[in-house]
Design a protein around this motif. Structure first.
Motif, PDB file in Angstrom:
ATOM      1  N   THR A  75       0.823  -1.208   0.000  1.00  0.00           N
ATOM      2  CA  THR A  75       0.000   0.000   0.000  1.00  0.00           C
ATOM      3  C   THR A  75       0.866   1.270   0.000  1.00  0.00           C
ATOM      4  O   THR A  75       0.543   2.251  -0.668  1.00  0.00           O
ATOM      5  N   CYS A  82      -4.455   0.122  -8.997  1.00  0.00           N
ATOM      6  CA  CYS A  82      -5.406  -0.629  -8.182  1.00  0.00           C
ATOM      7  C   CYS A  82      -4.668  -1.535  -7.199  1.00  0.00           C
ATOM      8  O   CYS A  82      -3.897  -2.408  -7.600  1.00  0.00           O
ATOM      9  N   ASP A  83      -4.916  -1.279  -5.903  1.00  0.00           N
ATOM     10  CA  ASP A  83      -4.323  -2.064  -4.819  1.00  0.00           C
ATOM     11  C   ASP A  83      -5.110  -3.379  -4.755  1.00  0.00           C
ATOM     12  O   ASP A  83      -6.193  -3.412  -4.187  1.00  0.00           O
ATOM     13  N   ARG A  89      -8.788   0.576  -4.783  1.00  0.00           N
ATOM     14  CA  ARG A  89      -8.413  -0.696  -4.157  1.00  0.00           C
ATOM     15  C   ARG A  89      -9.535  -1.715  -4.271  1.00  0.00           C
ATOM     16  O   ARG A  89     -10.690  -1.377  -4.509  1.00  0.00           O
TER      17      ARG A  89
END
Ligand code: TMP
Length: 208
Positions: free
Chosen positions: A17, A95-96, A39
């Motif tokens: 992150t 995009c996590d 996310r």
């Protein structure tokens, strides 16, 4: 679609992150107003509500296939509401986690048959795949030690070491299967070394 979907993956505690945020800063300096961070599960109101169900600590047992259905429900909404419009508008979407996480956690960790995940992937994503994936890899013991230094663990984070071993092994298997898309980064190194590795990969794609 004109934009780019870049996904960030890895087991818990590998510093993923933080690296998403650093990649955002790096790319935003180069492409002002074009970079979006999001996310999974999450990114939309419905998706964040599903995330709550997935991760609430103290939650009763949730079956692996139920988890798969939950994350794909969140993903569908995320694609329709946020990711697809952003890509249409030419944005770079960071995009996590994305579908590799479903293969790793529900497939590798929970033993959900891969063909079920593949089928939902086809149904939900209309052929969309990430353009680039950064897989932050470190031994499970390292990730879990970092995690346990924090206080409130969520439902997934309280899984046994063996679960995370299976998740990590599946991630590495996916990287071997998709060498053009998935770049493995040694997340056991210090934070600056990891950031430098991310920068090298993004520069290799002419993004910074
Ligand atoms: P995070 O801790 O990186 O925010 O990730 C949320 C948790 O959700 C993490 O434990 C992995 C899990 N997850 C799945 O099990 N399957 C999925 O498809 C996704 C996207 C996340």
């Amino acid at each position: 679609m004109k934009g780019l979907l870049i996904t960030f993956e890895g087991i818990e505690g590998v510093g993923k992150t933080t690296q998403v945020q650093r990649a955002f800063d790096l790319l935003e300096a180069e492409h002002p107003g074009r970079v979006v961070v999001t996310r999974e599960p999450g990114g939309t109101r419905a998706g964040e509500a599903i995330r709550e169900i997935m991760l609430q600590s103290g939650a009763a047992y949730i079956d692996g296939m139920t988890e798969m259905l939950l994350v794909f429900a969140a993903r569908r909404q995320h694609l329709r509401e946020l990711i697809e419009p952003a890509l249409q508008a030419g944005k770079i979407v960071l995009c996590d986690r994305f579908t590799d996480a479903t293969f790793a956690y529900q497939g590798g960790g929970r033993g959900v048959p891969e063909q079920h995940i593949e089928r939902l992937q086809d149904m939900v994503q209309d052929g969309l795949r990430p353009h680039l994936t950064l897989l932050f890899d470190a031994p499970v013991e390292t990730g879990l030690a970092r995690l346990r230094a924090r206080k409130d663990l969520d439902r997934m984070e309280t899984e046994a070491v063996n679960f995370f071993r299976q998740v990590r092994a599946k991630y590495l298997e996916l990287a071997a299967r998709h060498p053009d898309r998935i770049h493995v980064i040694d997340a056991n190194a210090d934070i600056e070394t990891v950031s430098a590795a991310v920068r090298t990969i993004l520069a290799g794609h002419k993004l910074c």
